[in-house]
Design a protein around this motif. Structure first.
Motif, PDB file in Angstrom:
ATOM      1  N   THR A   1      41.484  31.962  -7.978  1.00 53.06           N
ATOM      2  CA  THR A   1      41.241  33.036  -8.954  1.00 53.06           C
ATOM      3  C   THR A   1      40.379  34.164  -8.394  1.00 53.06           C
TER       4      THR A   1
ATOM      5  N   LYS B   1      39.594  27.343 -19.204  1.00 51.69           N
ATOM      6  CA  LYS B   1      38.580  27.916 -18.311  1.00 51.69           C
ATOM      7  C   LYS B   1      39.170  28.985 -17.403  1.00 51.69           C
ATOM      8  N   TYR B   2      40.392  28.731 -16.901  1.00 48.41           N
ATOM      9  CA  TYR B   2      40.988  29.648 -15.931  1.00 48.41           C
ATOM     10  C   TYR B   2      42.122  30.499 -16.512  1.00 48.41           C
TER      11      TYR B   2
ATOM     12  N   ALA C   1      40.521  26.055  -7.741  1.00 49.02           N
ATOM     13  CA  ALA C   1      40.695  27.066  -8.789  1.00 49.02           C
ATOM     14  C   ALA C   1      39.841  28.296  -8.528  1.00 49.02           C
ATOM     15  N   GLU C   2      38.609  28.087  -8.091  1.00 46.62           N
ATOM     16  CA  GLU C   2      37.732  29.225  -7.803  1.00 46.62           C
ATOM     17  C   GLU C   2      38.275  30.050  -6.638  1.00 46.62           C
TER      18      GLU C   2
ATOM     19  N   THR D   1      38.124  22.286  -9.141  1.00 46.05           N
ATOM     20  CA  THR D   1      37.439  23.565  -9.362  1.00 46.05           C
ATOM     21  C   THR D   1      37.271  24.348  -8.063  1.00 46.05           C
TER      22      THR D   1
END
Length: 282
Positions: free
Chosen positions: A23, A47-48, A19-20, A16
């Motif tokens: 994104t 989620k993404y 990913a954060e 995560t």
């Protein structure tokens, strides 16, 4: 605007963070995630808002990517990074780089052969406190480095290993407190003080001998090529995760890093830096 197409392999505890970061960057598109556990992969993809795969090699064959983030167990870092670069992608792997020197050297050679960049996550170098220490030493404003110490006193219980399926084994984790928890502190010591001349130390397993193969405690004395020396201690046998302690004794100042950085100069001045200042780094 250049848009880099990225993928994340491994949808466990650390993915995560990647990913954060991806994104929230306007120049990057998170194309897909991959995990052998389809439930985890599907949940991450939902989620993404991206695709998911359960087969890493199939993902590399199917998708046109620019960079692959490797967030898998340690023993997979080398083979997956090499596969990513050989398929035309840059690679960014979580620490540790690999679990053997030969694997690490192979990764570097493939990077040279393919012309693809290979990165390893040592994100603490980008903390405002770390940047300030590096700047203070390199600029000469604190004078020559004389001595240093790094202490990591944390806590891990048996389920942390038994529930993972790969932690606590030489074959799959490659070590414990040195290669996993305290690796960032060791990296900072070397980044701040330079090339290492020699190390003398020891490792031991003190509390979880019946659960893990690898070390839970380590200590060392490190001599650097510039003449400075450091002592290092790390354990996962404490009762809690205490703040990491790092101290550097220089000719003109003492630098102490716990959660924040304090620089006490011999002329009586004191300087403070916090990692809340990270926004200024960009």
């Amino acid at each position: 605007m250049i848009i880099l197409k990225a993928a994340i392999v491994g949808c466990g505890a650390i993915y995560t963070n990647h990913a954060e970061a991806l994104t929230n960057n306007d120049n990057i598109e998170l194309v897909c995630v991959c995990d052998i556990n389809e439930e985890k992969a599907a949940k991450a993809a939902d989620k993404y808002k991206c695709k998911y795969y359960t087969d890493y090699n199939q993902m590399l064959k199917t998708e046109k990517l620019d960079v692959v983030h490797i967030c898998t167990p340690h023993y997979l870092h080398a083979s997956m990074s090499i596969a990513a670069m050989r398929s035309g992608n840059h690679g960014l792997t979580e620490k540790p780089m690999a679990i053997s020197i030969s694997d690490a050297k192979a990764m570097i050679e493939v990077s040279k052969e393919t012309g693809k960049r290979l990165g390893v996550c040592f994100q603490n170098r980008f903390n405002a406190t770390s940047v300030r220490i590096k700047e203070a030493i390199e600029s000469g404003e604190v004078g020559k480095v004389i001595r240093a110490k790094g202490f990591v006193t944390w806590h891990r219980e048996a389920p942390y290993y038994t529930d993972s399926g790969w932690r606590g084994s030489w074959k799959t984790e490659g070590g414990w407190v040195l290669i996993n928890q305290s690796i960032h502190t060791l990296d900072l010591l070397q980044w701040f003080l330079g090339d290492i001349h020699y190390i003398k130390g020891s490792v031991d397993t003190r509390l979880l001998q019946d659960v893990i193969e690898v070390e839970d405690t380590a200590e060392a004395t490190i001599k650097f090529s510039n003449g400075a020396s450091a002592i290092f201690y790390a354990t996962n046998c404490y009762s809690t995760d205490s703040p990491v302690e790092l101290e550097i004794i220089c000719e003109k100042a003492v630098l102490r890093l716990t959660e924040d950085l304090t620089i006490k100069y011999k002329n009586g001045e004191t300087e403070y830096t916090t990692d809340a200042d990270n926004k200024a780094i960009g």
